[in-house]
Design a protein around this motif. Structure first.
Motif, PDB file in Angstrom:
ATOM      1  N   LEU A 182       0.827  -1.205   0.000  1.00 27.27           N
ATOM      2  CA  LEU A 182       0.000   0.000   0.000  1.00 27.27           C
ATOM      3  C   LEU A 182       0.863   1.258   0.000  1.00 27.27           C
ATOM      4  CD1 LEU A 182      -2.805  -1.162   2.437  1.00 27.27           C
ATOM      5  CD2 LEU A 182      -3.010  -0.803  -0.023  1.00 27.27           C
ATOM      6  N   VAL A 183       1.945   1.258   0.774  1.00 30.39           N
ATOM      7  CA  VAL A 183       2.855   2.405   0.766  1.00 30.39           C
ATOM      8  C   VAL A 183       3.423   2.611  -0.635  1.00 30.39           C
ATOM      9  CG1 VAL A 183       5.072   3.287   1.613  1.00 30.39           C
ATOM     10  CG2 VAL A 183       3.452   2.260   3.215  1.00 30.39           C
ATOM     11  N   ASN A 184       3.832   1.539  -1.272  1.00 27.97           N
ATOM     12  CA  ASN A 184       4.395   1.629  -2.618  1.00 27.97           C
ATOM     13  C   ASN A 184       3.372   2.211  -3.595  1.00 27.97           C
ATOM     14  OD1 ASN A 184       6.415   1.087  -4.683  1.00 27.97           O
ATOM     15  ND2 ASN A 184       5.065  -0.577  -5.319  1.00 27.97           N
ATOM     16  N   TRP A 185       2.171   1.658  -3.599  1.00 22.77           N
ATOM     17  CA  TRP A 185       1.146   2.123  -4.524  1.00 22.77           C
ATOM     18  C   TRP A 185       0.714   3.555  -4.231  1.00 22.77           C
ATOM     19  CZ3 TRP A 185      -1.884  -2.959  -3.503  1.00 22.77           C
ATOM     20  CH2 TRP A 185      -1.319  -4.010  -4.250  1.00 22.77           C
ATOM     21  N   ASP A 210      -0.157  -9.593  -6.778  1.00 18.85           N
ATOM     22  CA  ASP A 210      -0.831  -8.507  -6.079  1.00 18.85           C
ATOM     23  C   ASP A 210      -0.730  -7.237  -6.917  1.00 18.85           C
ATOM     24  OD1 ASP A 210      -1.232 -10.266  -3.951  1.00 18.85           O
ATOM     25  OD2 ASP A 210       0.593  -9.631  -2.923  1.00 18.85           O
ATOM     26  N   ILE A 211      -1.889  -6.664  -7.267  1.00 17.79           N
ATOM     27  CA  ILE A 211      -1.860  -5.488  -8.144  1.00 17.79           C
ATOM     28  C   ILE A 211      -2.698  -4.315  -7.638  1.00 17.79           C
ATOM     29  CG2 ILE A 211      -1.417  -6.872 -10.211  1.00 17.79           C
ATOM     30  CD1 ILE A 211      -4.451  -6.136 -10.940  1.00 17.79           C
ATOM     31  N   TYR A 221     -24.280  -1.161   0.149  1.00 21.09           N
ATOM     32  CA  TYR A 221     -22.829  -1.250   0.297  1.00 21.09           C
ATOM     33  C   TYR A 221     -22.155  -0.225  -0.600  1.00 21.09           C
ATOM     34  CZ  TYR A 221     -22.540  -5.374   3.216  1.00 21.09           C
ATOM     35  OH  TYR A 221     -22.609  -6.235   4.283  1.00 21.09           O
ATOM     36  N   GLY A 222     -21.131   0.400  -0.062  1.00 22.71           N
ATOM     37  CA  GLY A 222     -20.244   1.241  -0.838  1.00 22.71           C
ATOM     38  C   GLY A 222     -18.997   0.445  -1.153  1.00 22.71           C
ATOM     39  N   MET A 223     -18.319   0.815  -2.224  1.00 23.04           N
ATOM     40  CA  MET A 223     -17.057   0.156  -2.558  1.00 23.04           C
ATOM     41  C   MET A 223     -16.102   1.165  -3.174  1.00 23.04           C
ATOM     42  SD  MET A 223     -18.284  -2.294  -5.736  1.00 23.04           S
ATOM     43  CE  MET A 223     -16.813  -2.390  -6.740  1.00 23.04           C
ATOM     44  N   ASP A 224     -14.820   0.939  -2.950  1.00 21.05           N
ATOM     45  CA  ASP A 224     -13.740   1.745  -3.500  1.00 21.05           C
ATOM     46  C   ASP A 224     -12.638   0.779  -3.908  1.00 21.05           C
ATOM     47  OD1 ASP A 224     -14.768   4.426  -2.515  1.00 21.05           O
ATOM     48  OD2 ASP A 224     -14.462   3.410  -0.604  1.00 21.05           O
ATOM     49  N   GLN A 225     -11.916   1.137  -4.945  1.00 25.28           N
ATOM     50  CA  GLN A 225     -10.848   0.268  -5.396  1.00 25.28           C
ATOM     51  C   GLN A 225      -9.857   1.041  -6.254  1.00 25.28           C
ATOM     52  OE1 GLN A 225     -14.258  -0.705  -6.427  1.00 25.28           O
ATOM     53  NE2 GLN A 225     -13.958   0.997  -7.837  1.00 25.28           N
ATOM     54  N   PHE A 226      -8.659   0.492  -6.354  1.00 28.01           N
ATOM     55  CA  PHE A 226      -7.693   1.014  -7.303  1.00 28.01           C
ATOM     56  C   PHE A 226      -6.750  -0.110  -7.716  1.00 28.01           C
ATOM     57  CE2 PHE A 226      -5.580   1.825  -3.219  1.00 28.01           C
ATOM     58  CZ  PHE A 226      -4.297   1.330  -3.439  1.00 28.01           C
ATOM     59  N   ILE A 227      -6.249   0.019  -8.922  1.00 33.39           N
ATOM     60  CA  ILE A 227      -5.192  -0.869  -9.388  1.00 33.39           C
ATOM     61  C   ILE A 227      -3.899  -0.093  -9.205  1.00 33.39           C
ATOM     62  CG2 ILE A 227      -4.203  -2.081 -11.376  1.00 33.39           C
ATOM     63  CD1 ILE A 227      -7.070  -2.572 -12.328  1.00 33.39           C
ATOM     64  N   GLY A 228      -3.033  -0.601  -8.364  1.00 32.74           N
ATOM     65  CA  GLY A 228      -1.809   0.098  -7.993  1.00 32.74           C
ATOM     66  C   GLY A 228      -0.635  -0.130  -8.920  1.00 32.74           C
ATOM     67  N   GLU A 229      -0.802  -1.007  -9.877  1.00 27.52           N
ATOM     68  CA  GLU A 229       0.258  -1.289 -10.848  1.00 27.52           C
ATOM     69  C   GLU A 229      -0.167  -0.719 -12.201  1.00 27.52           C
ATOM     70  OE1 GLU A 229       3.134  -2.585 -10.094  1.00 27.52           O
ATOM     71  OE2 GLU A 229       2.657  -3.197  -8.049  1.00 27.52           O
ATOM     72  N   PRO A 230       0.345   0.460 -12.581  1.00 25.33           N
ATOM     73  CA  PRO A 230      -0.080   1.079 -13.842  1.00 25.33           C
ATOM     74  C   PRO A 230       0.092   0.183 -15.071  1.00 25.33           C
ATOM     75  CG  PRO A 230       1.070   2.689 -12.495  1.00 25.33           C
ATOM     76  CD  PRO A 230       1.221   1.352 -11.809  1.00 25.33           C
TER      77      PRO A 230
END
Length: 192
Positions: free
Chosen positions: A31-34, A79-80, A106-115
């Motif tokens: 998470l820190v990296n992304w 892991d992405i 339900y709410g949801m949030d997401q991100f792909i941390g590997e461009p």
């Protein structure tokens, strides 16, 4: 359950190509990296809010967020990204106009941390699998998100997966030095 070196990893759901596993303490470095990558922060949190380890521990591992389902997104066993979902509380229901809705939301949030994984259909698969999980397992009556209005790529993915724009939320989210308008997008969920 999959056992790795004495650690239990719970796979929440997935289709074999895109999976979501439970967030573990060792994932903080991911998470820190992304969340220190400006290209990721442009879409999630803002480039003026990079996360160091203390901020990640505060936002993703604090004890006061027990009702949030937190997971690591995996693509072909790598892991992405990150995803979270949570039942909407009374305050959010009021802001979004759901005070009278009796079902679960339900709410949801997401991100792909590997461009390198962007623009490959992975986000669409992730949203599809998550919606199915929330409807079938969590019995969600509605599923909502609030992407910023300028983020057409995200809006396209959500609409492709059955979300519809319900309400423009004026100056709803602080992002990169100023308030930004967002769209409340809704998936009908179970029973509608």
């Amino acid at each position: 359950m999959l056992y790795l070196k004495g650690v239990i990893t719970l796979f929440l759901y997935g289709n074999g190509e895109v999976d979501v596993r439970s967030l573990e303490p060792g994932d903080a470095a991911l998470l820190v990296n992304w969340l220190s990558d400006p290209s990721v922060l442009e879409y999630y949190e803002g480039r003026d809010r990079p996360h160091d380890m203390d901020r990640v521990l505060e936002h993703f591992y604090s004890d006061d967020t027990e009702d949030i389902g937190r997971g690591i997104v995996r693509y072909n066993s790598q892991d992405i990204g990150y995803l979270q979902f949570y039942p909407l509380g009374d305050t959010e229901r009021g802001i979004y106009g759901y005070s009278e809705f009796a079902g679960s939301i339900y709410g949801m949030d997401q991100f792909i941390g590997e461009p390198c994984c962007w623009n490959r259909g992975i986000g669409s698969q992730l949203v599809k699998e998550t919606v199915q999980y929330l409807i079938e397992v969590k019995q969600a009556g509605k599923i909502v998100m609030d992407p910023q209005c300028w983020n057409q790529r995200a809006l396209h993915v959500y609409e492709k997966n059955g979300f519809v724009r319900k309400k423009r939320l004026i100056k709803h989210e602080w992002h990169e030095g100023g308030p930004r308008d967002c769209w409340l997008v809704e998936h009908a969920g179970k029973g509608e």
